[in-house]
Write a protein that holds these residues in place. Structure first.
Motif, PDB file in Angstrom:
ATOM      1  N   ASP A 174       0.849  -1.197   0.000  1.00  0.00           N
ATOM      2  CA  ASP A 174       0.000   0.000   0.000  1.00  0.00           C
ATOM      3  C   ASP A 174       0.884   1.246   0.000  1.00  0.00           C
ATOM      4  OD1 ASP A 174      -2.084   1.772   0.174  1.00  0.00           O
ATOM      5  OD2 ASP A 174      -2.362   1.508   2.346  1.00  0.00           O
ATOM      6  N   LEU A 175       1.323   1.654  -1.187  1.00  0.00           N
ATOM      7  CA  LEU A 175       2.154   2.849  -1.311  1.00  0.00           C
ATOM      8  C   LEU A 175       1.283   4.095  -1.201  1.00  0.00           C
ATOM      9  CD1 LEU A 175       4.506   1.892  -4.283  1.00  0.00           C
ATOM     10  CD2 LEU A 175       5.085   1.915  -1.861  1.00  0.00           C
ATOM     11  N   LYS A 176       1.736   5.049  -0.410  1.00  0.00           N
ATOM     12  CA  LYS A 176       1.016   6.315  -0.268  1.00  0.00           C
ATOM     13  C   LYS A 176       1.741   7.382  -1.085  1.00  0.00           C
ATOM     14  CE  LYS A 176      -0.234   4.931   4.420  1.00  0.00           C
ATOM     15  NZ  LYS A 176       0.548   3.684   4.384  1.00  0.00           N
ATOM     16  N   ASN A 177       0.981   8.281  -1.663  1.00  0.00           N
ATOM     17  CA  ASN A 177       1.563   9.341  -2.490  1.00  0.00           C
ATOM     18  C   ASN A 177       2.275   8.748  -3.717  1.00  0.00           C
ATOM     19  OD1 ASN A 177       1.890  12.065  -2.948  1.00  0.00           O
ATOM     20  ND2 ASN A 177       3.825  12.209  -1.837  1.00  0.00           N
ATOM     21  N   LYS A 178       1.701   7.667  -4.255  1.00  0.00           N
ATOM     22  CA  LYS A 178       2.359   6.914  -5.327  1.00  0.00           C
ATOM     23  C   LYS A 178       2.534   7.743  -6.593  1.00  0.00           C
ATOM     24  CE  LYS A 178       2.075   2.455  -7.726  1.00  0.00           C
ATOM     25  NZ  LYS A 178       1.318   1.184  -7.872  1.00  0.00           N
ATOM     26  N   GLU A 179       1.640   8.710  -6.818  1.00  0.00           N
ATOM     27  CA  GLU A 179       1.727   9.506  -8.045  1.00  0.00           C
ATOM     28  C   GLU A 179       3.037  10.293  -8.122  1.00  0.00           C
ATOM     29  OE1 GLU A 179      -0.260  11.867  -4.842  1.00  0.00           O
ATOM     30  OE2 GLU A 179      -0.541   9.865  -5.692  1.00  0.00           O
ATOM     31  N   LEU A 180       3.702  10.491  -6.984  1.00  0.00           N
ATOM     32  CA  LEU A 180       4.960  11.231  -6.960  1.00  0.00           C
ATOM     33  C   LEU A 180       6.090  10.464  -7.647  1.00  0.00           C
ATOM     34  CD1 LEU A 180       6.334  13.823  -5.912  1.00  0.00           C
ATOM     35  CD2 LEU A 180       6.837  12.599  -3.779  1.00  0.00           C
ATOM     36  N   LEU A 181       5.946   9.139  -7.767  1.00  0.00           N
ATOM     37  CA  LEU A 181       7.002   8.309  -8.355  1.00  0.00           C
ATOM     38  C   LEU A 181       7.403   8.772  -9.745  1.00  0.00           C
ATOM     39  CD1 LEU A 181       5.970   4.671  -7.386  1.00  0.00           C
ATOM     40  CD2 LEU A 181       8.074   5.839  -6.727  1.00  0.00           C
ATOM     41  N   VAL A 182       6.411   9.140 -10.554  1.00  0.00           N
ATOM     42  CA  VAL A 182       6.682   9.461 -11.954  1.00  0.00           C
ATOM     43  C   VAL A 182       6.648  10.958 -12.214  1.00  0.00           C
ATOM     44  CG1 VAL A 182       5.842   7.280 -12.840  1.00  0.00           C
ATOM     45  CG2 VAL A 182       4.220   9.136 -12.486  1.00  0.00           C
ATOM     46  N   SER A 616      13.376  -1.989 -15.071  1.00  0.00           N
ATOM     47  CA  SER A 616      14.806  -1.819 -15.327  1.00  0.00           C
ATOM     48  C   SER A 616      15.558  -1.577 -14.029  1.00  0.00           C
ATOM     49  CB  SER A 616      15.033  -0.663 -16.297  1.00  0.00           C
ATOM     50  OG  SER A 616      14.516   0.534 -15.760  1.00  0.00           O
ATOM     51  N   GLN A 617      16.867  -1.793 -14.073  1.00  0.00           N
ATOM     52  CA  GLN A 617      17.727  -1.573 -12.931  1.00  0.00           C
ATOM     53  C   GLN A 617      18.960  -0.790 -13.388  1.00  0.00           C
ATOM     54  OE1 GLN A 617      16.895  -5.121 -13.679  1.00  0.00           O
ATOM     55  NE2 GLN A 617      14.962  -4.465 -12.748  1.00  0.00           N
ATOM     56  N   PRO A 618      19.543   0.078 -12.541  1.00  0.00           N
ATOM     57  CA  PRO A 618      19.090   0.365 -11.173  1.00  0.00           C
ATOM     58  C   PRO A 618      17.825   1.225 -11.166  1.00  0.00           C
ATOM     59  CG  PRO A 618      20.882   1.836 -11.762  1.00  0.00           C
ATOM     60  CD  PRO A 618      20.736   0.876 -12.910  1.00  0.00           C
ATOM     61  N   TYR A 619      17.040   1.044 -10.126  1.00  0.00           N
ATOM     62  CA  TYR A 619      15.813   1.827  -9.950  1.00  0.00           C
ATOM     63  C   TYR A 619      15.706   2.122  -8.460  1.00  0.00           C
ATOM     64  CZ  TYR A 619      10.868   3.150 -10.411  1.00  0.00           C
ATOM     65  OH  TYR A 619       9.676   3.839 -10.406  1.00  0.00           O
ATOM     66  N   TYR A 620      15.721   3.415  -8.118  1.00  0.00           N
ATOM     67  CA  TYR A 620      15.798   3.825  -6.718  1.00  0.00           C
ATOM     68  C   TYR A 620      14.523   4.544  -6.295  1.00  0.00           C
ATOM     69  CZ  TYR A 620      20.766   3.066  -7.729  1.00  0.00           C
ATOM     70  OH  TYR A 620      21.965   2.524  -8.125  1.00  0.00           O
ATOM     71  N   VAL A 621      14.031   4.163  -5.117  1.00  0.00           N
ATOM     72  CA  VAL A 621      12.816   4.762  -4.566  1.00  0.00           C
ATOM     73  C   VAL A 621      13.086   5.137  -3.113  1.00  0.00           C
ATOM     74  CG1 VAL A 621      10.356   4.457  -4.114  1.00  0.00           C
ATOM     75  CG2 VAL A 621      11.407   3.280  -6.050  1.00  0.00           C
ATOM     76  N   LEU A 622      12.630   6.318  -2.703  1.00  0.00           N
ATOM     77  CA  LEU A 622      12.731   6.751  -1.310  1.00  0.00           C
ATOM     78  C   LEU A 622      11.356   6.643  -0.659  1.00  0.00           C
ATOM     79  CD1 LEU A 622      15.059   9.894  -1.585  1.00  0.00           C
ATOM     80  CD2 LEU A 622      15.669   7.501  -1.159  1.00  0.00           C
ATOM     81  N   LEU A 623      11.289   5.925   0.460  1.00  0.00           N
ATOM     82  CA  LEU A 623      10.029   5.692   1.151  1.00  0.00           C
ATOM     83  C   LEU A 623      10.177   6.006   2.633  1.00  0.00           C
ATOM     84  CD1 LEU A 623       9.178   2.144  -0.295  1.00  0.00           C
ATOM     85  CD2 LEU A 623       8.168   4.301  -1.042  1.00  0.00           C
ATOM     86  N   SER A 624       9.080   6.395   3.248  1.00  0.00           N
ATOM     87  CA  SER A 624       9.046   6.473   4.709  1.00  0.00           C
ATOM     88  C   SER A 624       8.791   5.060   5.241  1.00  0.00           C
ATOM     89  CB  SER A 624       7.930   7.412   5.158  1.00  0.00           C
ATOM     90  OG  SER A 624       6.659   6.784   4.992  1.00  0.00           O
ATOM     91  N   PRO A 625       8.996   4.817   6.539  1.00  0.00           N
ATOM     92  CA  PRO A 625       8.676   3.481   7.084  1.00  0.00           C
ATOM     93  C   PRO A 625       7.209   3.108   6.910  1.00  0.00           C
ATOM     94  CG  PRO A 625      10.065   4.723   8.609  1.00  0.00           C
ATOM     95  CD  PRO A 625       9.644   5.683   7.538  1.00  0.00           C
ATOM     96  N   ASP A 626       6.329   4.126   6.742  1.00  0.00           N
ATOM     97  CA  ASP A 626       4.900   3.862   6.502  1.00  0.00           C
ATOM     98  C   ASP A 626       4.577   3.772   5.011  1.00  0.00           C
ATOM     99  OD1 ASP A 626       4.291   3.859   9.229  1.00  0.00           O
ATOM    100  OD2 ASP A 626       4.185   6.053   9.256  1.00  0.00           O
ATOM    101  N   LEU A 627       5.621   3.673   4.202  1.00  0.00           N
ATOM    102  CA  LEU A 627       5.511   3.476   2.754  1.00  0.00           C
ATOM    103  C   LEU A 627       4.924   4.684   2.026  1.00  0.00           C
ATOM    104  CD1 LEU A 627       4.410  -0.282   2.572  1.00  0.00           C
ATOM    105  CD2 LEU A 627       6.685   0.706   2.762  1.00  0.00           C
ATOM    106  N   GLU A 628       5.263   5.862   2.499  1.00  0.00           N
ATOM    107  CA  GLU A 628       4.927   7.082   1.766  1.00  0.00           C
ATOM    108  C   GLU A 628       6.089   7.415   0.832  1.00  0.00           C
ATOM    109  OE1 GLU A 628       2.704  10.279   4.023  1.00  0.00           O
ATOM    110  OE2 GLU A 628       3.562   9.149   5.692  1.00  0.00           O
TER     111      GLU A 628
END
Length: 660
Positions: A174-182, A616-628
């Motif tokens: 359950d990713l929160k604020n997922k639209e920020l990824l792209v 693809s790799q590498p692929y980096y994502v920054l998340l909070s512990p609550d998956l934001e």
């Protein structure tokens, strides 16, 4: 050579089959013929368009691929009575495969007698693989659901068990604020630069191919033919330029079949590039290529192919004739260009990103370089007088390429070792092999080491001496790297990572950072210490992943941020370790396709695709512990961009913490 021909025809067939998927030159029908209450004839019929043909089940195995029928639930619902019979076939001798081939024209009928074992069976599922051929062969797969009662057939969708459903559901988070990824275009920061680099590598490969004995002597001969045989100068120039264009087109077309794999499975190109046995196969092929460059044997395509193309070019004339001349050049020069093209394929397989697009760009670069002199010398024929004469220097080029092929071969062997976690081909051993290869190359360039096709000893040319000194300098550079005197940043991504060493390391993570290789465990730890997560989708055989770790993560102003401010979770997409049996499951996509998840890499590859719509790799994502999601995702990028991205992620996490 017959096997090589099968592969080439099959690859072109895949491409054309995809291109003509809306215009299949066959129409299939099927029916049943009841014999007794328990016995039936299953009759499958193909109406074949004029000029096309389908191969028999019983055609010579050394020729084109035969038709194959597969009957689902044999032995459970019914049994086969005798073999599958066929309608009338034809037989012709194949010049390509040098065997008699058996095939159908106009119509093909397959009949299989079955005996029912389960009285509740009302339909039979039959799979059919075949090739529909004209100038080329298009591979096709069909599935037929044949009713035994005359009632409408029911296509049963494949189901997965409850345990698989539970494990599949656990893959989706359950990713929160997922639209920020792209948001923005950060995941493509280096895409244009990377494309130009790949084009440049292909162009360089084409320039090297020009210097080989298979291509170089063709330049003055071909240009002279166009300028002297075309009647006038302007027409000769136009023909030579058209010839160059067709060379580019041919190498471009060779790359197109690889684009079809993406439509099958988003992870398939990664799976192919990191498959253990395929990497070993690449290793063997490149060693084979290298020894052909060393002069121990000649690598050629069937001479009949070149003869046919040459004959076609003289008969047809005009633009089509010039096209066949370009095809002839591609065939006759294969002994020199084949290994170089193999190196190009290998390099794009090792690179990250869209492998098929990379290959197309590289092939375009190769074709442009190969075509360039034919156009230039046609425009400026006086330049032909300045061309160096063919001679022993071309042999030197081939042998040097042979050593480079061997160096690349051991990269594939290293990939297999890394992905398989064998622990055999560690970093120091890999570098030791490369040191040996470049020492031997140095000895060859200075005339100490010799090969079968070397002529009498002559005075060393200036170019050969310079190349020899460069080879020696590179060997010394590698030795200093093994001794830890230099960091080998110029080779980032090619040798195994630092932590994959014969010397025991405190961590099996990049740069000795404490990392997690399981998403749930990493998230649990991040919650415990209240730190943001750096989610790193990586791979053992990922070149750009190593470059990021060794050139960006290692920077003194970036390493502390990763090591102290974040919890690093590294998920290896190409890890071929088997999952424990109780963790293996089947995943069902919305389309109904079922994928077996049996390895660590398959699990995290599917996890990446489902949650982040990336493969693809590498692929980096920054998340909070609550998956934001804290920041847009990034991929291969420069140090300044990456540093700013990390710092912004920390700031966003602190702001979220204050708000809570």
């Amino acid at each position: 050579m017959r096997k090589l021909a099968v592969v080439l025809i099959f690859i072109f067939g895949i491409f054309l089959g995809h291109a003509q998927s809306d215009d299949n030159p066959t129409v299939w029908t099927y029916e049943t013929e009841k014999i007794t209450d328990t016995e039936y004839n299953l009759i499958i019929k193909a109406d074949i368009f004029e000029g096309w043909h389908i191969y028999s089940q019983f055609t010579d195995e050394n020729g084109s691929l035969p038709s194959e029928l597969s009957f689902v639930k044999v032995g459970e619902d019914y049994e086969l009575v005798g073999p599958t019979t066929e309608s009338e076939t034809r037989t012709e001798y194949s010049d390509i495969f040098e065997v008699e081939e058996t095939f159908f024209k106009d119509e093909a009928i397959f009949t299989q007698k079955i005996k029912i074992l389960n009285p509740e069976v009302t339909q039979v599922e039959v799979g059919m693989f075949y090739q529909i051929c004209k100038e080329v062969c298009i591979p096709k797969d069909e599935v037929f659901y044949i009713s035994l009662t005359g009632e409408e057939v029911v296509v049963v969708e494949k189901e997965i068990d409850e345990r698989s459903k539970e494990l599949s559901a656990a893959l989706i988070v359950d990713l929160k604020n997922k639209e920020l990824l792209v948001e923005g275009d950060r995941d493509h920061v280096d895409e244009k630069t990377g494309m130009w680099v790949i084009f440049g590598l292909g162009f360089l490969g084409g320039l090297i191919a020009l210097l080989t004995p298979c291509v170089f002597p063709m330049i003055p001969l071909t240009v002279s033919f166009f300028t002297k045989q075309s009647g006038n100068k302007s027409k000769g120039i136009a023909n030579a330029l058209l010839y160059g264009f067709f060379i580019i087109l041919i190498y471009f077309l060779l790359s197109l079949p690889f684009h079809l794999f993406d439509s099958v499975d988003s992870q398939i190109l990664n799976t192919i590039a990191t498959n253990i046995w395929l990497n070993i196969a690449f290793f063997v092929i490149f060693v084979f290529f290298a020894f052909s460059f060393f002069g121990y044997y000649e690598l050629t395509l069937p001479s009949s192919w070149a003869n046919k193309m040459d004959s076609a070019s003289s008969k047809v004339g005009g633009g089509i004739g010039i096209f066949f001349m370009a095809v002839t050049l591609a065939i006759v020069s294969f002994s020199c260009t084949g290994p170089i093209l193999g190196g190009l394929l290998g390099s794009t397989a090792l690179a990250d990103g869209d492998v098929a697009t990379n290959l197309t760009i590289g092939m375009l670069g190769f074709g442009v370089a190969l075509a360039l002199p034919f156009g230039l010398f046609a425009l400026f024929p006086a330049w032909l007088n300045s061309l160096p004469k063919s001679g022993g220097w071309m042999t030197t080029v081939k042998v040097t390429l042979g050593f480079l092929e061997l160096a690349l071969a051991f990269k594939f062997l290293s990939n297999a070792d890394l992905v398989g976690n064998w622990g055999i081909f560690k970093r120091e051993i890999f570098l030791g092999v490369w040191i040996l290869l470049f020492v031997l190359l140095t000895l060859y360039l200075f005339g100490i080491l010799r090969f079968p096709h070397d002529g009498p000893k002559q005075k060393l040319s200036t170019g050969r001496k310079i190349t020899g000194f460069l080879s020696a300098a590179f060997a010394i550079y590698l030795i200093l790297g093994v001794a830890k005197i230099t960091n080998l940043k110029l080779l980032s991504g090619f040798p195994p990572p630092d932590f994959y060493s014969v010397v025991a390391q405190k961590s099996d993570c990049p740069l000795g950072i404490d990392c997690f290789k399981d998403f749930d465990k990493g998230v649990a730890h991040a919650k415990k210490v209240n730190k943001p997560i750096l989610l790193d989708f990586t791979g053992w055989a990922c070149v750009n992943c190593r470059k990021m770790e060794e050139n960006v993560w290692s920077e003194p102003d970036i390493f502390p941020i990763i090591n102290e401010e974040y919890v690093l979770i590294s998920l290896y997409i190409d890890d071929r370790k088997e999952l424990p049996e109780n963790e293996q499951f089947n995943f069902k996509y919305e389309s109904g396709r079922v994928k077996e998840i049996s390895t660590i890499g398959e699990k995290w590859g599917t996890f990446q695709t489902l949650n982040f719509n990336a493969a693809s790799q590498p692929y980096y994502v920054l998340l909070s512990p609550d998956l934001e999601v804290l920041n847009p995702a990034v991929q291969y990028t420069d140090r300044d961009t990456y540093k700013e991205w990390l710092k912004t992620g920390v700031s966003n996490f602190r702001r979220l913490s204050i708000l809570k």
